[in-house]
Design a protein around this motif. Structure first.
Motif, PDB file in Angstrom:
ATOM      1  N   LYS A  34       0.850  -1.184   0.000  1.00  0.00           N
ATOM      2  CA  LYS A  34       0.000   0.000   0.000  1.00  0.00           C
ATOM      3  C   LYS A  34       0.890   1.240   0.000  1.00  0.00           C
ATOM      4  O   LYS A  34       1.719   1.414   0.897  1.00  0.00           O
ATOM      5  N   ILE A  35       0.738   2.057  -1.030  1.00  0.00           N
ATOM      6  CA  ILE A  35       1.474   3.317  -1.096  1.00  0.00           C
ATOM      7  C   ILE A  35       0.526   4.418  -1.528  1.00  0.00           C
ATOM      8  O   ILE A  35      -0.524   4.157  -2.118  1.00  0.00           O
ATOM      9  N   GLU A  36       0.899   5.609  -1.235  1.00  0.00           N
ATOM     10  CA  GLU A  36       0.096   6.757  -1.652  1.00  0.00           C
ATOM     11  C   GLU A  36       0.381   7.077  -3.113  1.00  0.00           C
ATOM     12  O   GLU A  36       1.531   7.047  -3.562  1.00  0.00           O
ATOM     13  N   ALA A  37      -0.688   7.358  -3.864  1.00  0.00           N
ATOM     14  CA  ALA A  37      -0.512   7.713  -5.272  1.00  0.00           C
ATOM     15  C   ALA A  37       0.138   9.098  -5.364  1.00  0.00           C
ATOM     16  O   ALA A  37      -0.317  10.055  -4.739  1.00  0.00           O
ATOM     17  N   GLN A  48      -0.048   4.686 -19.637  1.00  0.00           N
ATOM     18  CA  GLN A  48       1.014   5.086 -20.544  1.00  0.00           C
ATOM     19  C   GLN A  48       2.330   5.263 -19.781  1.00  0.00           C
ATOM     20  O   GLN A  48       2.353   5.574 -18.595  1.00  0.00           O
ATOM     21  N   GLY A  49       3.417   5.054 -20.460  1.00  0.00           N
ATOM     22  CA  GLY A  49       4.732   5.224 -19.862  1.00  0.00           C
ATOM     23  C   GLY A  49       5.082   4.164 -18.848  1.00  0.00           C
ATOM     24  O   GLY A  49       5.794   4.443 -17.874  1.00  0.00           O
ATOM     25  N   LEU A  50       4.600   2.937 -19.049  1.00  0.00           N
ATOM     26  CA  LEU A  50       4.845   1.873 -18.081  1.00  0.00           C
ATOM     27  C   LEU A  50       6.004   0.964 -18.465  1.00  0.00           C
ATOM     28  O   LEU A  50       6.288   0.010 -17.749  1.00  0.00           O
ATOM     29  N   GLU A  51       6.674   1.225 -19.562  1.00  0.00           N
ATOM     30  CA  GLU A  51       7.762   0.343 -19.997  1.00  0.00           C
ATOM     31  C   GLU A  51       8.842   0.168 -18.942  1.00  0.00           C
ATOM     32  O   GLU A  51       9.272  -0.953 -18.664  1.00  0.00           O
ATOM     33  N   PRO A  52       9.325   1.252 -18.295  1.00  0.00           N
ATOM     34  CA  PRO A  52      10.350   1.070 -17.252  1.00  0.00           C
ATOM     35  C   PRO A  52       9.862   0.209 -16.093  1.00  0.00           C
ATOM     36  O   PRO A  52      10.614  -0.605 -15.553  1.00  0.00           O
ATOM     37  N   GLY A  87      -4.386   1.967 -10.674  1.00  0.00           N
ATOM     38  CA  GLY A  87      -5.727   2.543 -10.753  1.00  0.00           C
ATOM     39  C   GLY A  87      -6.148   3.137  -9.435  1.00  0.00           C
ATOM     40  O   GLY A  87      -5.338   3.336  -8.528  1.00  0.00           O
ATOM     41  N   LYS A  88      -7.433   3.365  -9.305  1.00  0.00           N
ATOM     42  CA  LYS A  88      -7.946   4.012  -8.101  1.00  0.00           C
ATOM     43  C   LYS A  88      -7.783   3.142  -6.868  1.00  0.00           C
ATOM     44  O   LYS A  88      -7.518   3.624  -5.771  1.00  0.00           O
ATOM     45  N   GLU A  89      -7.979   1.838  -7.032  1.00  0.00           N
ATOM     46  CA  GLU A  89      -7.884   0.951  -5.881  1.00  0.00           C
ATOM     47  C   GLU A  89      -6.444   0.792  -5.407  1.00  0.00           C
ATOM     48  O   GLU A  89      -6.186   0.689  -4.214  1.00  0.00           O
ATOM     49  N   SER A  90      -5.513   0.743  -6.330  1.00  0.00           N
ATOM     50  CA  SER A  90      -4.100   0.628  -5.974  1.00  0.00           C
ATOM     51  C   SER A  90      -3.263   1.278  -7.068  1.00  0.00           C
ATOM     52  O   SER A  90      -3.401   0.929  -8.243  1.00  0.00           O
ATOM     53  N   PRO A  91      -2.390   2.219  -6.696  1.00  0.00           N
ATOM     54  CA  PRO A  91      -1.561   2.889  -7.706  1.00  0.00           C
ATOM     55  C   PRO A  91      -0.316   2.098  -8.083  1.00  0.00           C
ATOM     56  O   PRO A  91       0.608   2.628  -8.680  1.00  0.00           O
ATOM     57  N   VAL A  92      -0.302   0.809  -7.744  1.00  0.00           N
ATOM     58  CA  VAL A  92       0.874  -0.040  -7.968  1.00  0.00           C
ATOM     59  C   VAL A  92       0.643  -0.965  -9.156  1.00  0.00           C
ATOM     60  O   VAL A  92      -0.454  -1.481  -9.357  1.00  0.00           O
ATOM     61  N   LEU A  93       1.672  -1.183  -9.942  1.00  0.00           N
ATOM     62  CA  LEU A  93       1.622  -2.165 -11.025  1.00  0.00           C
ATOM     63  C   LEU A  93       1.891  -3.552 -10.440  1.00  0.00           C
ATOM     64  O   LEU A  93       2.866  -3.742  -9.712  1.00  0.00           O
ATOM     65  N   GLN A  94       1.036  -4.507 -10.772  1.00  0.00           N
ATOM     66  CA  GLN A  94       1.192  -5.861 -10.250  1.00  0.00           C
ATOM     67  C   GLN A  94       1.264  -6.865 -11.397  1.00  0.00           C
ATOM     68  O   GLN A  94       0.438  -6.824 -12.309  1.00  0.00           O
ATOM     69  N   LEU A  95       2.226  -7.757 -11.321  1.00  0.00           N
ATOM     70  CA  LEU A  95       2.337  -8.860 -12.260  1.00  0.00           C
ATOM     71  C   LEU A  95       2.163 -10.157 -11.489  1.00  0.00           C
ATOM     72  O   LEU A  95       2.943 -10.453 -10.572  1.00  0.00           O
ATOM     73  N   ASP A 136       6.324   0.276  -8.256  1.00  0.00           N
ATOM     74  CA  ASP A 136       5.856   1.659  -8.301  1.00  0.00           C
ATOM     75  C   ASP A 136       5.971   2.138  -9.743  1.00  0.00           C
ATOM     76  O   ASP A 136       7.078   2.198 -10.294  1.00  0.00           O
ATOM     77  N   PRO A 137       4.850   2.472 -10.410  1.00  0.00           N
ATOM     78  CA  PRO A 137       4.911   2.832 -11.826  1.00  0.00           C
ATOM     79  C   PRO A 137       5.612   4.163 -12.084  1.00  0.00           C
ATOM     80  O   PRO A 137       6.039   4.427 -13.211  1.00  0.00           O
ATOM     81  N   VAL A 138       5.760   4.985 -11.067  1.00  0.00           N
ATOM     82  CA  VAL A 138       6.388   6.294 -11.241  1.00  0.00           C
ATOM     83  C   VAL A 138       7.915   6.180 -11.189  1.00  0.00           C
ATOM     84  O   VAL A 138       8.620   6.643 -12.081  1.00  0.00           O
TER      85      VAL A 138
END
Length: 410
Positions: free
Chosen positions: A237-240, A247-251, A272-280, A299-301
């Motif tokens: 859980k992290i703050e967005a 977009q811009g998710l390649e890294p 997304g709104k529920e979680s700002p984290v990319l999950q695989l 973290d997508p950022v």
């Protein structure tokens, strides 16, 4: 003590005969009263095993040429193309191809909040077309799992059949003397009652393991529905810090794959709104677990890997919960397991129908009627004056709520 003769001509005490009759009555009652509902659930579950393939047949854009789909899935390109697709406001998730001839399924949302699928070529990332949210896979699984009712109501109703299956299994082993000799017994064509009886016993002995598996997993789903589910895997859980997007998710994808190179990605949850984290989510070395058991969080950022999980680290309670779905639907071994699960599912459906048919033909014979095949199917409905309406009512509820699923009415 009063005695009679058993099938082998040996004297049998009346007490044993009474006990055997009790077991037979229990077996008959459990198998017949809800036979129509049981057969419906078994049949929808059997079709659910191959529901992805049904969608593949019905939706041309879900198909790709296997030769053109070789190589790694272009997750980042698919996410970006989906975000730019007309009518798409939110890209929620992506599912890996079921087999080499399948496209990637992307779950998206439009401005009205309605969900639908985009079908993307796994190697090029090109969007090939759209698919409905309520396709064969969704309809069959919802109908089979909870009759389209709210899960807190529908799941216990359906899962309770697991207990009936277990009782039916145990009583059958008592009623069918020396059942292990029945694996090679032929079907006799003397009359309809004899044929259905032979089929019921033959199908029963060959599907003993499958009945036991469906009973155990069904009972587990019932227990889960009562609040005894296993603890969820670890989460991040992290703050967005920025507005989530696709977009811009390649890294971020590159960092995730580098951190977990052995992971065979099966599902991607986008920020997304529920979680700002990319999950695989995917498959690793743990057997009989859902893809969520093996996960990498990024973290997508910053493209910083926040957490990786391994299904082998789960406790016993979690492993039991994770293996229920793979064992119930047989999708853990590809078509090597899906095909047998489909065939034995048909056999289990036949067991339910044949048990009711045997009962109906016996009633017809006692009444002096003609013992015919048509009589069996008519009797399945006619000879259960009260319970038939329970089965019919439950099935009708599932169909009545289908429009709400199709039109996404909450």
């Amino acid at each position: 003590m009063v005695r009679d003769l058993d099938a082998a001509g040996h004297a049998r005490p009346a007490k044993k005969r009474k006990t055997s009759r009790i077991w037979w009555t229990v077996h008959q009652w459990v198998g017949i009263k809800l036979s129509l509902f049981m057969a419906f659930i078994m049949f929808t579950g059997t079709l659910a095993v191959v529901s992805d393939e049904i969608d593949w047949v019905l939706q041309p854009s879900l198909r790709v040429a296997p030769v053109s789909a070789q190589g790694p899935v272009e997750w980042a390109a698919i996410a970006e193309n989906a975000a730019r697709h007309p009518g798409v406001v939110v890209v929620r998730s992506m599912e890996a191809p079921v087999a080499s001839a399948f496209a990637v399924k992307v779950t998206v949302e439009d401005a009205a909040g309605n969900l639908f699928y985009l079908h993307a070529h796994p190697a090029t990332g090109t969007i090939q077309g759209e698919g409905p949210w309520a396709g064969a896979q969704r309809v069959l699984r919802n109908m089979h799992r909870h009759l389209n009712l709210p899960t807190r109501i529908g799941v216990p109703i359906v899962a309770f059949l697991g207990f009936l299956l277990l009782v039916s299994l145990v009583t059958s082993l008592v009623v069918y003397k020396k059942w292990w000799r029945g694996f090679t017994k032929p079907l006799r064509n003397r009359d309809a009652r004899t044929w259905w009886g032979d089929f019921h016993r033959l199908a029963g002995v060959w599907s003993l393991w499958f009945v036991a598996l469906m009973a155990l997993t069904g009972m587990w789903y019932f227990v889960e529905s009562l609040g005894l589910a296993a603890p969820s895997p670890p989460k991040v859980k992290i703050e967005a810090t920025v507005e989530p997007g696709s977009q811009g998710l390649e890294p971020a994808f590159a960092a995730a794959i580098a951190a977990y190179p052995e992971l065979e990605v099966r599902r991607v949850l986008l920020p997304g709104k529920e979680s700002p984290v990319l999950q695989l989510h995917g498959d690793h070395e743990a057997v009989l677990v859902r893809p969520r058991a093996n996960t990498v969080w990024v973290d997508p950022v910053s493209a910083k890997v926040l957490l990786t999980t391994d299904g082998r680290d789960m406790n016993v309670h979690q492993r039991i919960g994770e293996m229920a779905d793979p064992l119930h639907f047989g999708d853990f071994g590809g078509y090597w397991t899906k095909v047998p699960w489909f065939l034995f599912g048909l056999l289990l459906t036949g067991l339910s129908v044949s048990g009711a048919a045997i009962y109906s033909l016996r009633i017809a014979r006692e009444r002096g009627g003609e013992v015919r095949l048509a009589q069996a199917f008519a009797g399945v409905w006619r000879d259960q004056p009260r319970w038939r309406w329970v089965s019919a009512g439950l099935i009708a509820v599932g169909f009545a709520l289908l429009p709400a699923l199709i039109w996404q009415i909450s």
